[in-house]
Design an enzyme around this catalytic site. Sequence first.
Site, PDB file in Angstrom:
ATOM      1  N   ARG A  54       0.801  -1.223   0.000  1.00 14.47           N
ATOM      2  CA  ARG A  54       0.000   0.000   0.000  1.00 14.47           C
ATOM      3  C   ARG A  54       0.835   1.275   0.000  1.00 14.47           C
ATOM      4  O   ARG A  54       0.626   2.168  -0.822  1.00 14.47           O
ATOM      5  CB  ARG A  54      -0.889   0.058   1.257  1.00 14.47           C
ATOM      6  CG  ARG A  54      -2.203  -0.623   1.145  1.00 14.47           C
ATOM      7  CD  ARG A  54      -2.615  -1.104   2.517  1.00 14.47           C
ATOM      8  NE  ARG A  54      -1.702  -2.164   2.906  1.00 14.47           N
ATOM      9  CZ  ARG A  54      -1.904  -3.443   2.618  1.00 14.47           C
ATOM     10  NH1 ARG A  54      -3.014  -3.793   2.050  1.00 14.47           N
ATOM     11  NH2 ARG A  54      -1.015  -4.353   2.938  1.00 14.47           N
ATOM     12  N   THR A  55       1.753   1.376   0.960  1.00 14.36           N
ATOM     13  CA  THR A  55       2.383   2.687   1.183  1.00 14.36           C
ATOM     14  C   THR A  55       3.237   3.099  -0.017  1.00 14.36           C
ATOM     15  O   THR A  55       3.167   4.233  -0.485  1.00 14.36           O
ATOM     16  CB  THR A  55       3.222   2.658   2.475  1.00 14.36           C
ATOM     17  OG1 THR A  55       2.393   2.171   3.524  1.00 14.36           O
ATOM     18  CG2 THR A  55       3.736   4.033   2.837  1.00 14.36           C
ATOM     19  N   LYS A  82      24.789  -5.794  -2.356  1.00 17.42           N
ATOM     20  CA  LYS A  82      26.253  -5.943  -2.450  1.00 17.42           C
ATOM     21  C   LYS A  82      26.912  -5.252  -1.279  1.00 17.42           C
ATOM     22  O   LYS A  82      28.118  -5.007  -1.274  1.00 17.42           O
ATOM     23  CB  LYS A  82      26.755  -5.335  -3.762  1.00 17.42           C
ATOM     24  CG  LYS A  82      26.178  -5.979  -5.005  1.00 17.42           C
ATOM     25  CD  LYS A  82      26.755  -5.300  -6.246  1.00 17.42           C
ATOM     26  CE  LYS A  82      26.122  -5.823  -7.519  1.00 17.42           C
ATOM     27  NZ  LYS A  82      26.505  -4.995  -8.677  1.00 17.42           N
ATOM     28  N   ARG A 104      11.392   3.910   3.851  1.00 14.08           N
ATOM     29  CA  ARG A 104      10.951   2.946   4.875  1.00 14.08           C
ATOM     30  C   ARG A 104      12.167   2.123   5.263  1.00 14.08           C
ATOM     31  O   ARG A 104      12.891   1.631   4.382  1.00 14.08           O
ATOM     32  CB  ARG A 104       9.840   2.051   4.328  1.00 14.08           C
ATOM     33  CG  ARG A 104       9.544   0.883   5.249  1.00 14.08           C
ATOM     34  CD  ARG A 104       8.295   0.140   4.861  1.00 14.08           C
ATOM     35  NE  ARG A 104       7.100   0.907   5.181  1.00 14.08           N
ATOM     36  CZ  ARG A 104       5.864   0.413   5.082  1.00 14.08           C
ATOM     37  NH1 ARG A 104       5.674  -0.823   4.685  1.00 14.08           N
ATOM     38  NH2 ARG A 104       4.818   1.160   5.380  1.00 14.08           N
ATOM     39  N   HIS A 132       4.925   6.243  11.623  1.00 18.89           N
ATOM     40  CA  HIS A 132       4.383   6.074  10.273  1.00 18.89           C
ATOM     41  C   HIS A 132       3.396   7.235  10.097  1.00 18.89           C
ATOM     42  O   HIS A 132       2.180   7.043  10.121  1.00 18.89           O
ATOM     43  CB  HIS A 132       3.693   4.716  10.173  1.00 18.89           C
ATOM     44  CG  HIS A 132       3.372   4.252   8.781  1.00 18.89           C
ATOM     45  ND1 HIS A 132       3.467   5.086   7.670  1.00 18.89           N
ATOM     46  CD2 HIS A 132       2.952   3.053   8.315  1.00 18.89           C
ATOM     47  CE1 HIS A 132       3.121   4.393   6.596  1.00 18.89           C
ATOM     48  NE2 HIS A 132       2.809   3.165   6.953  1.00 18.89           N
TER      49      HIS A 132
HETATM   50  N1  ASP Z   1       1.452  -1.536   7.014  1.00 23.81           N
HETATM   51  C1  ASP Z   1       1.651  -1.108   8.389  1.00 23.81           C
HETATM   52  C2  ASP Z   1       3.102  -0.789   8.642  1.00 23.81           C
HETATM   53  O1  ASP Z   1       3.883  -0.749   7.720  1.00 23.81           O
HETATM   54  C3  ASP Z   1       1.095  -2.071   9.380  1.00 23.81           C
HETATM   55  C4  ASP Z   1       1.614  -3.486   9.316  1.00 23.81           C
HETATM   56  O2  ASP Z   1       2.584  -3.785   8.604  1.00 23.81           O
HETATM   57  O3  ASP Z   1       1.032  -4.315  10.022  1.00 23.81           O
HETATM   58  O4  ASP Z   1       3.457  -0.533   9.778  1.00 23.81           O
END
Ligand code: ASP
Length: 320
Positions: A54-55, A82, A104, A132
């Site tokens: 999603r993100t 590497k 991330r 987040h």
């Molecule tokens: N998608 C959310 C996160 O990246 C929640 C999860 O992974 O459970 O924190």
Amino acid sequence: MKHLLSIDELTTDELQELLRITPSFAEVASRRIAKVPALRGLTVATLFYEDSTRTRLSFEVAAKRLSADTLNVSVASSSVNKGESLRDTAETIEAMGIDAVVVRHASSGAPWQLTKWLDASVINAGDGWHQHPTQALLDCFTLQQELGSLEGRHIAIVGDIKHSRVARSDVSAFTRLGATVTLVAPPTLLPPATETWPVTVSHDLDSVLTDVDAVYLLRMQKERMRESLVPDLREYTALYGLTAARASKLGTKIPILHPGPMNRGVEIAADVPDLDQVVVVDQVRNGVAVRMAVLFMLLGSGNSGLPTDSLPAMAEEVPA
Ligand code: ASP
């Protein structure tokens, strides 16, 4: 404002203003040509060291709807394998000319570190257990759509709070918008020192569900667990899962949220996500609009504050 690293770095006014302008960006998505020229000529990179569906996609779609170019670094097939460091990877991407990097990383604090090395804006798309911020924004926006306002509302956050950057971000955002929050989890899935959090804690989901305005479920984040924190998943589901029986006691009006990915049959029974009050798809849809608002705030308004004045510029559609 140059970076978005944590929900706590937004003042409550900025938080509210971002939520106020998000519908203008949602409207863009509903157009026949869902694109405006606001960030034309700018480049947004995504650099994800942890899995995401999603993100990462949401930021990419958001950037594209604002006409930015996008660069997706697939860490799994990059020189990270590497042995290249975060710094060298980030500086390499920046040398190609980027205006923002959405990052991330499994280590809490990694996005702060990037701000020291790069000139580009840095957006935290999840750092370890820590933060987040765009998830919190989209959750607030979705709850406002469902409840009108968060003021005086009671929200239960249920599940693996200990490992959840979503819970840490949501608690801050929800309470600053006037909600009260109850965390519901077994003691082993709660972080230490919850008494310093602005929340109530309960181990009894059934009693909490009798008095809530919204339920927020969290996934069991096994990838972050180094030990077995629940005796077995069936027992966890029996005590803390949103079973069909619990959902029916809740009634049909209480919204049920989940950040995804859902583990059907664990924190949520297999058929509960199909109920009308489950707003997971709305959360995903709203995520794009909120992230457009964030990108626009950081890159599109000359950093002269929130972009209220610049919004009419978005009315122009990109010619087909
Ligand atoms: N998608 C959310 C996160 O990246 C929640 C999860 O992974 O459970 O924190």
